[in-house]
Design a protein around this motif. Sequence first.
Motif, PDB file in Angstrom:
ATOM      1  N   SER A  26       0.863  -1.174   0.000  1.00 12.51           N
ATOM      2  CA  SER A  26       0.000   0.000   0.000  1.00 12.51           C
ATOM      3  C   SER A  26       0.902   1.227   0.000  1.00 12.51           C
ATOM      4  N   LYS A  69       0.379  -2.785 -10.786  1.00  6.56           N
ATOM      5  CA  LYS A  69      -0.209  -1.638 -10.096  1.00  6.56           C
ATOM      6  C   LYS A  69      -1.685  -1.878  -9.776  1.00  6.56           C
ATOM      7  N   THR A  72      -1.824  -4.006  -6.838  1.00  4.07           N
ATOM      8  CA  THR A  72      -0.878  -3.576  -5.782  1.00  4.07           C
ATOM      9  C   THR A  72      -0.054  -4.764  -5.295  1.00  4.07           C
TER      10      THR A  72
END
Lengths: 112, 111
Positions: A26, A69, A72
Amino acid sequence: AQSVTQLGSHVSVSEGALVLLRCNYSSSVPPYLFWYVQYPNQGLQLLLKYTTGATLVKGINGFEAEFKKSETSFHLTKPSAHMSDAAEYFCAVSGLDDKIIFGKGTRLHILP
Amino acid sequence: DVKVTQSSRYLVKRTGEKVFLECVQDMDHENMFWYRQDPGLGLRLIYFSYDVKMKEKGDIPEGYSVSREKKERFSLILESASTNQTSMYLCASSLFNYGYTFGSGTRLTVV
């Protein structure tokens, strides 16, 4: 704020099998991502890093990781495990301040 | 190769002693860091420094201080050692966002 989650504190694979160590991160800024390896009673050694550019990153000892991405994630893989790969692996993330946040680590066991 | 050298691999100290852990790097890195590593807790940042005479608190600075009088040397000080400071201490240095180079670690036991 940044954080890292490594799924599985222990992973066992047979010698010659695929190694997959999972890492999710994160980050509120574009992340820099790293994988480190630690052998017993030693410091950490950088395996590979993602900064910008190509999302598939190759590292030392035949390891690679892919930055995704949308998920994540930054999972670490190796096509064929070797006994010498037994160690603890740390996924890590940093932002612009170079302060690296480490995951809690995954201990990789190689079964003969 | 970049080298980060920690002065001791193993140390045993008594409760209440003042303890100095030394770290030296030889590649002119600006940034230096001290972490402690404990089973189940991973690596936790104690202090870091971006330049000589500069220091910043990390996540767990209580009971520790640092000194950076020269660019290559970053010392961690335990003002009055306690048993809960028994741990593996890792020093690292870096250029910004190129990844850290770690020393071999100092395993400190406080009795």
